[in-house]
Design a protein around this motif. Structure first.
Motif, PDB file in Angstrom:
ATOM      1  N   GLY A   1       0.798  -1.310   0.189  1.00  0.00           N
ATOM      2  CA  GLY A   1       0.110  -0.054   0.008  1.00  0.00           C
ATOM      3  C   GLY A   1       0.778   1.058  -0.198  1.00  0.00           C
ATOM      4  N   ASP A   2       1.992   1.262   0.832  1.00  0.00           N
ATOM      5  CA  ASP A   2       2.582   2.345   0.923  1.00  0.00           C
ATOM      6  C   ASP A   2       3.594   2.384  -0.573  1.00  0.00           C
ATOM      7  N   PHE A   3       3.852   1.479  -1.083  1.00  0.00           N
ATOM      8  CA  PHE A   3       4.452   1.560  -2.533  1.00  0.00           C
ATOM      9  C   PHE A   3       3.702   2.142  -3.372  1.00  0.00           C
ATOM     10  N   GLU A   4       2.413   1.813  -3.366  1.00  0.00           N
ATOM     11  CA  GLU A   4       1.394   2.381  -4.378  1.00  0.00           C
ATOM     12  C   GLU A   4       1.509   3.833  -4.333  1.00  0.00           C
ATOM     13  N   SER A   5       1.209   3.931  -2.900  1.00  0.00           N
ATOM     14  CA  SER A   5       1.147   5.423  -2.842  1.00  0.00           C
ATOM     15  C   SER A   5       2.827   6.197  -3.201  1.00  0.00           C
ATOM     16  N   LEU A   6       3.542   5.767  -2.947  1.00  0.00           N
ATOM     17  CA  LEU A   6       4.801   6.252  -3.331  1.00  0.00           C
ATOM     18  C   LEU A   6       5.093   6.486  -4.829  1.00  0.00           C
ATOM     19  N   TRP A   7       4.356   5.328  -5.611  1.00  0.00           N
ATOM     20  CA  TRP A   7       4.458   5.341  -7.042  1.00  0.00           C
ATOM     21  C   TRP A   7       3.671   6.189  -7.652  1.00  0.00           C
ATOM     22  N   LEU A   8       2.474   6.610  -6.844  1.00  0.00           N
ATOM     23  CA  LEU A   8       1.542   7.551  -7.524  1.00  0.00           C
ATOM     24  C   LEU A   8       2.212   9.053  -7.281  1.00  0.00           C
ATOM     25  N   ILE A   9       2.999   9.093  -6.195  1.00  0.00           N
ATOM     26  CA  ILE A   9       3.775  10.549  -5.957  1.00  0.00           C
ATOM     27  C   ILE A   9       4.844  10.680  -7.044  1.00  0.00           C
ATOM     28  N   LEU A  10       5.621   9.588  -7.142  1.00  0.00           N
ATOM     29  CA  LEU A  10       6.947   9.574  -8.262  1.00  0.00           C
ATOM     30  C   LEU A  10       6.580   9.932  -9.774  1.00  0.00           C
ATOM     31  N   ASP A  11       5.278   8.953 -10.056  1.00  0.00           N
ATOM     32  CA  ASP A  11       4.772   9.100 -11.282  1.00  0.00           C
ATOM     33  C   ASP A  11       3.803  10.000 -11.700  1.00  0.00           C
ATOM     34  N   ASP A  12       4.147  11.187 -11.308  1.00  0.00           N
ATOM     35  CA  ASP A  12       3.088  12.092 -11.634  1.00  0.00           C
ATOM     36  C   ASP A  12       2.716  12.383 -13.123  1.00  0.00           C
ATOM     37  N   SER A  13       3.314  12.020 -13.941  1.00  0.00           N
ATOM     38  CA  SER A  13       2.715  12.334 -15.294  1.00  0.00           C
ATOM     39  C   SER A  13       1.912  11.049 -15.747  1.00  0.00           C
ATOM     40  N   LYS A  14       1.768   9.930 -14.774  1.00  0.00           N
ATOM     41  CA  LYS A  14       1.084   8.845 -15.067  1.00  0.00           C
ATOM     42  C   LYS A  14       1.550   8.251 -16.370  1.00  0.00           C
ATOM     43  N   SER A  15       2.792   7.920 -16.496  1.00  0.00           N
ATOM     44  CA  SER A  15       3.225   7.458 -17.624  1.00  0.00           C
ATOM     45  C   SER A  15       3.950   6.036 -17.505  1.00  0.00           C
ATOM     46  N   ASP A  16       3.700   5.353 -16.281  1.00  0.00           N
ATOM     47  CA  ASP A  16       3.949   4.164 -15.778  1.00  0.00           C
ATOM     48  C   ASP A  16       5.668   3.824 -15.692  1.00  0.00           C
ATOM     49  N   LYS A  17       6.361   4.850 -15.635  1.00  0.00           N
ATOM     50  CA  LYS A  17       7.831   5.127 -15.656  1.00  0.00           C
ATOM     51  C   LYS A  17       8.161   6.232 -14.489  1.00  0.00           C
ATOM     52  N   VAL A  18       9.282   6.091 -13.848  1.00  0.00           N
ATOM     53  CA  VAL A  18       9.745   6.956 -12.982  1.00  0.00           C
ATOM     54  C   VAL A  18      11.205   7.679 -13.341  1.00  0.00           C
ATOM     55  N   ASP A  19      11.433   9.007 -13.317  1.00  0.00           N
ATOM     56  CA  ASP A  19      12.761   9.429 -13.679  1.00  0.00           C
ATOM     57  C   ASP A  19      13.456   9.337 -12.307  1.00  0.00           C
ATOM     58  N   TYR A  20      14.472   8.184 -12.519  1.00  0.00           N
ATOM     59  CA  TYR A  20      15.338   8.099 -11.292  1.00  0.00           C
ATOM     60  C   TYR A  20      15.905   9.348 -10.626  1.00  0.00           C
ATOM     61  N   GLY A  21      16.341  10.187 -11.741  1.00  0.00           N
ATOM     62  CA  GLY A  21      16.903  11.440 -11.202  1.00  0.00           C
ATOM     63  C   GLY A  21      16.042  12.399 -10.286  1.00  0.00           C
ATOM     64  N   GLU A  22      14.784  12.458 -10.797  1.00  0.00           N
ATOM     65  CA  GLU A  22      13.997  12.944 -10.062  1.00  0.00           C
ATOM     66  C   GLU A  22      13.757  12.279  -8.479  1.00  0.00           C
ATOM     67  N   PHE A  23      14.029  11.002  -8.541  1.00  0.00           N
ATOM     68  CA  PHE A  23      13.520  10.304  -7.357  1.00  0.00           C
ATOM     69  C   PHE A  23      14.939  10.743  -6.309  1.00  0.00           C
ATOM     70  N   THR A  24      16.058  10.477  -7.010  1.00  0.00           N
ATOM     71  CA  THR A  24      17.306  10.791  -6.153  1.00  0.00           C
ATOM     72  C   THR A  24      17.353  12.249  -5.429  1.00  0.00           C
ATOM     73  N   ARG A  25      16.763  13.247  -6.407  1.00  0.00           N
ATOM     74  CA  ARG A  25      16.878  14.685  -5.826  1.00  0.00           C
ATOM     75  C   ARG A  25      15.374  14.749  -4.787  1.00  0.00           C
ATOM     76  N   ALA A  26      14.302  14.011  -4.858  1.00  0.00           N
ATOM     77  CA  ALA A  26      13.502  14.047  -3.941  1.00  0.00           C
ATOM     78  C   ALA A  26      13.781  13.520  -2.760  1.00  0.00           C
ATOM     79  N   ILE A  27      14.851  12.473  -2.817  1.00  0.00           N
ATOM     80  CA  ILE A  27      15.435  12.042  -1.506  1.00  0.00           C
ATOM     81  C   ILE A  27      16.390  12.942  -0.849  1.00  0.00           C
ATOM     82  N   PHE A  28      17.378  13.430  -1.833  1.00  0.00           N
ATOM     83  CA  PHE A  28      18.395  14.448  -1.258  1.00  0.00           C
ATOM     84  C   PHE A  28      17.881  15.592  -0.832  1.00  0.00           C
ATOM     85  N   GLY A  29      16.855  16.265  -1.701  1.00  0.00           N
ATOM     86  CA  GLY A  29      16.322  17.293  -1.362  1.00  0.00           C
ATOM     87  C   GLY A  29      17.172  18.520  -2.413  1.00  0.00           C
ATOM     88  N   GLU A  30      16.835  19.675  -2.376  1.00  0.00           N
ATOM     89  CA  GLU A  30      17.686  20.834  -3.147  1.00  0.00           C
ATOM     90  C   GLU A  30      18.896  21.019  -2.539  1.00  0.00           C
TER      91      GLU A  30
END
Length: 116
Positions: free
Chosen positions: A51-80
């Protein structure tokens, strides 16, 4: 939740995860499928409830393209980057941009940096 877990693990796990993302990105487009993303998290023992994974996926895949930009993911983790780090990056870039063109060819980087 995942961000908290990763921040406790340290930089090596986060950078290792980034390397792993690049490794499993077979077509080198910078994106991961949901299955690849899940596999990467599992490889680093970052398993989270479905359930948490599905929520995370929905946040990361904001374009609803069924793929995640892993650069965006690492920026989300590291922050600005904070201003202190940005200043160092700008200073390093200014040294590398010999001709002040706004871009740095790989040959110029090789003159200043050895990745060994």
């Amino acid at each position: 939740m995942l961000r908290d877990t990763l921040s406790k693990r340290g930089v090596r796990v986060i950078t290792g995860l980034g390397k792993y993302f690049r490794h499993i990105d077979k077509n080198r487009n910078g994106f991961l499928s949901q299955a690849d993303f899940k596999e990467a998290l599992k490889a680093f023992h970052l398993e989270i409830p479905e359930g948490d994974f599905e929520s995370l996926w929905l946040i990361l895949d904001d374009s609803k393209s069924d793929k995640v930009d892993y650069g965006e993911f690492t920026r989300a983790i590291f922050g600005e980057m904070n201003e202190y780090r940005k200043a160092f990056v700008r200073k390093a870039y200014m040294k590398l941009d010999f001709n002040k063109t706004g871009s740095v060819p790989m040959a110029d980087i090789r003159k200043c940096y050895c990745a060994k």
